[in-house]
Scaffold this active site. Sequence first.
Site, PDB file in Angstrom:
ATOM      1  N   VAL A 158      -5.350  -7.283   1.605  1.00 31.59           N
ATOM      2  CA  VAL A 158      -6.282  -8.552   1.947  1.00 31.59           C
ATOM      3  C   VAL A 158      -6.713  -8.296   3.140  1.00 31.59           C
ATOM      4  O   VAL A 158      -6.354  -7.737   4.302  1.00 31.59           O
ATOM      5  CB  VAL A 158      -5.488  -9.864   1.931  1.00 31.59           C
TER       6      VAL A 158
ATOM      7  N   HIS B 180      -5.339  -9.222  10.408  1.00 36.82           N
ATOM      8  CA  HIS B 180      -5.633  -7.930  10.823  1.00 36.82           C
ATOM      9  C   HIS B 180      -7.236  -7.641  10.798  1.00 36.82           C
ATOM     10  O   HIS B 180      -7.803  -7.041  11.914  1.00 36.82           O
ATOM     11  CB  HIS B 180      -4.779  -6.800  10.593  1.00 36.82           C
TER      12      HIS B 180
ATOM     13  N   ILE C  33       0.726  -1.212   0.082  1.00 32.68           N
ATOM     14  CA  ILE C  33       0.022   0.005  -0.072  1.00 32.68           C
ATOM     15  C   ILE C  33       0.907   1.318   0.181  1.00 32.68           C
ATOM     16  O   ILE C  33       0.612   2.359  -0.659  1.00 32.68           O
ATOM     17  CB  ILE C  33      -0.976   0.049   1.191  1.00 32.68           C
ATOM     18  N   ILE C  34       2.074   1.126   0.876  1.00 34.10           N
ATOM     19  CA  ILE C  34       2.817   2.607   0.999  1.00 34.10           C
ATOM     20  C   ILE C  34       4.007   2.222   0.732  1.00 34.10           C
ATOM     21  O   ILE C  34       4.605   0.872   0.604  1.00 34.10           O
ATOM     22  CB  ILE C  34       2.602   3.320   2.291  1.00 34.10           C
TER      23      ILE C  34
ATOM     24  N   HIS D  47      -2.244  -0.743   8.393  1.00 34.45           N
ATOM     25  CA  HIS D  47      -1.426  -1.512   9.227  1.00 34.45           C
ATOM     26  C   HIS D  47      -0.928  -0.580  10.129  1.00 34.45           C
ATOM     27  O   HIS D  47      -0.525  -0.820  11.343  1.00 34.45           O
ATOM     28  CB  HIS D  47      -0.695  -2.651   8.507  1.00 34.45           C
TER      29      HIS D  47
END
Length: 304
Positions: A236, A240, A119-120, A177
């Site tokens: 996904v 978490h 993502i990052i 996250h």
Amino acid sequence: MKHLLLLIACLLAPMCWAHDSGNFKASDLLASMLPGDKAALLMVHFGTTYNDTRALTIDAINQKAKDAFKDMEVREAYTSRIVMRRLKARGIEKQNPAEALQQLKADGFTHILIQSTNIIEGIEMESLRKDIAPLEKEFKDLRIGNPLLYTPEDFEAVIAAISKNGAKEGATILVGHGTYTPATAQYAMMDYMLQSKGYTDYHVGTIEGYPSFDDMEAKIKASGVKKILLMPFMFVAGDHANNDIAGDWKQVLEDKGYEVSVFMQGLGQNSDIQDLFIDHARFAARHKMINITEKKKQYAAEKD
């Protein structure tokens, strides 16, 4: 309507999520190939042990990559050693990026494009770059596509893609996250851009970084809303999402008197998000990142 128009504009301009400037230069991966050369696209994922979400996210984008890059071999690799170990115990073998590259080398591939579903630009991307660095000399050309969020345009396109699934009433909380490095500021940038684009009922929180749960909850309390939709801001909906988001976060918020629901889908299930990753891969196939060391040498050699 505004996010729909933004998304349509981006789809009509394939390069709107990356710049042909800054730290990139035009360079066509396939055009540089000679007779006998072979090209491959390696899709790199953190991975998941959840079979259902893997099919809807990782397997889905792998297939989309095959459809988009018909002239290239498409393979995959996982980066989470924990996920790989647990899958192996079930009889499912997954290669890490270095192993996948070594296999591609053995199979005669000379030009490699790597696209992760991170993502990052955080520790996972840093780890990926370090893992493959020793193997770059084994190929004629090896390059890596950007993660989902890289340019301001990426943030805008992601907002357009995810806001259509937001709460119709109350607040939508994007739960990422997070990370312990300064890269967690990218989540704060997403929060800021949501507000600046008029999505004042959207907020961002992270499990292991900033903004924290307390930061997010303070904004919710100040807004006065009582209904909350928790939305995983992860590729996904795995451990978490099931344990931290649908479990701990939901329970704590309900104990504080909020009515809480969970949008139990990873970003990877969103077809528009999948398209953004594929677009990043296309950009990387046509551009190379400029080596900052070489760029500084050029600056030093130039005359004023």
